[in-house]
Design a protein around this motif. Structure first.
Motif, PDB file in Angstrom:
ATOM      1  N   GLY A  58      45.542  41.527  44.211  1.00 47.59           N
ATOM      2  CA  GLY A  58      44.938  41.088  42.971  1.00 47.59           C
ATOM      3  C   GLY A  58      43.562  41.705  42.806  1.00 47.59           C
ATOM      4  O   GLY A  58      42.805  41.812  43.778  1.00 47.59           O
ATOM      5  N   ALA A  62      41.391  38.643  38.770  1.00 51.27           N
ATOM      6  CA  ALA A  62      42.258  37.940  39.725  1.00 51.27           C
ATOM      7  C   ALA A  62      41.648  37.858  41.118  1.00 51.27           C
ATOM      8  O   ALA A  62      42.231  37.243  42.014  1.00 51.27           O
ATOM      9  N   ASP A  64      39.791  36.522  44.128  1.00 49.54           N
ATOM     10  CA  ASP A  64      39.452  35.159  44.560  1.00 49.54           C
ATOM     11  C   ASP A  64      38.380  35.238  45.640  1.00 49.54           C
ATOM     12  O   ASP A  64      38.670  35.185  46.838  1.00 49.54           O
ATOM     13  N   SER A  91      35.419  42.441  38.442  1.00 53.42           N
ATOM     14  CA  SER A  91      35.273  42.087  39.860  1.00 53.42           C
ATOM     15  C   SER A  91      33.891  41.513  40.146  1.00 53.42           C
ATOM     16  O   SER A  91      33.762  40.524  40.884  1.00 53.42           O
ATOM     17  N   ASN A 165      49.649  45.853  35.062  1.00 56.31           N
ATOM     18  CA  ASN A 165      48.559  44.883  35.047  1.00 56.31           C
ATOM     19  C   ASN A 165      47.890  44.760  36.408  1.00 56.31           C
ATOM     20  O   ASN A 165      46.667  44.617  36.490  1.00 56.31           O
ATOM     21  N   ARG A 166      48.679  44.807  37.478  1.00 56.07           N
ATOM     22  CA  ARG A 166      48.119  44.637  38.816  1.00 56.07           C
ATOM     23  C   ARG A 166      47.345  45.870  39.270  1.00 56.07           C
ATOM     24  O   ARG A 166      46.271  45.753  39.859  1.00 56.07           O
TER      25      ARG A 166
END
Length: 220
Positions: A58, A62, A64, A91, A165-166
């Protein structure tokens, strides 16, 4: 430059990728100490930086960061072939402290990590990057980094649209990589590609290795 080596954890779902990044960093022991290698797990050791390799992971919004740093005060640095300004900014907005292109040399990687550790925000130029830095599943079979990433995402069950998308690639680019990787591994279908991938290191790993200079490597 830090007076003591920067403590780094390297994180990615694929052990081969993590080991490849670690091999680059260990060439500079006076500047960087690789404390922990994590595949499919988050760091537990006390480190200054978490170097997050984005291969088949991700990215951007995305990312985390809270999960990556756990209970530590470590900064997260994204290490990626994808250097589009909007992705880099996403990011940073997600909490990353820096973003390093995989096109840089090992020496420049270490220099940029030191600057980020000291509080600077480092971002890469917007440029195409498909270099051969480190290791990745399928490299010994002639797959380029991008082809390998696309295959890894196929093995994770993602559709071409999901891969766009990834991996932040256009649909036409994804289709091109699919065609070329199929040819290189001699398959004709997605099912065959997945089966080949499972047999050749494209199944995500789950391991944590803590490195101790006195006792060697300890796998958890």
């Amino acid at each position: 430059m830090s007076a003591t080596p920067i403590r780094v954890a390297v994180v990615n779902d694929y052990e081969l990728v993590v080991m490849g990044v670690a091999a680059i960093l260990t060439r500079f022991p006076d500047q960087v100490t690789v404390v922990e290698l994590d595949s499919g797990m988050n760091p537990e050791a006390e480190v200054d930086l978490v170097l997050y390799d984005s291969f088949a992971q991700g990215q951007g919004a995305a990312l985390d960061v809270a999960s990556l740093v756990g209970q530590t005060d470590a900064k997260v640095v994204v290490y990626s072939w994808n250097t589009q300004p909007e992705l880099v900014q996403q990011s940073l907005d997600a909490g990353a402290s820096g973003y390093v292109s995989k096109s840089v040399s090992g020496e420049d990687l270490v220099k940029q990590l030191a600057l980020i550790c000291a509080g600077d925000t480092i971002v890469p130029p917007d440029e195409d990057c498909d270099g051969a830095v480190g290791r990745w599943p399928g490299d010994e079979h002639g797959l380029s980094p991008r082809e390998a990433e696309v295959l890894a995402l196929i093995c994770q069950g993602l559709s071409n649209d999901d891969i766009c998308n990834r991996a932040f690639l256009s649909i036409n680019t994804v289709k091109t990589y699919v065609r070329t990787l199929y040819r290189k591994i001699d398959v004709d279908s997605r099912t065959q590609a997945v089966l080949w991938g499972i047999d050749h290191g494209f199944r995500p790993d789950r391991s944590r290795v803590r490195l101790d200079d006195r006792a060697g490597a300890t796998e958890v």
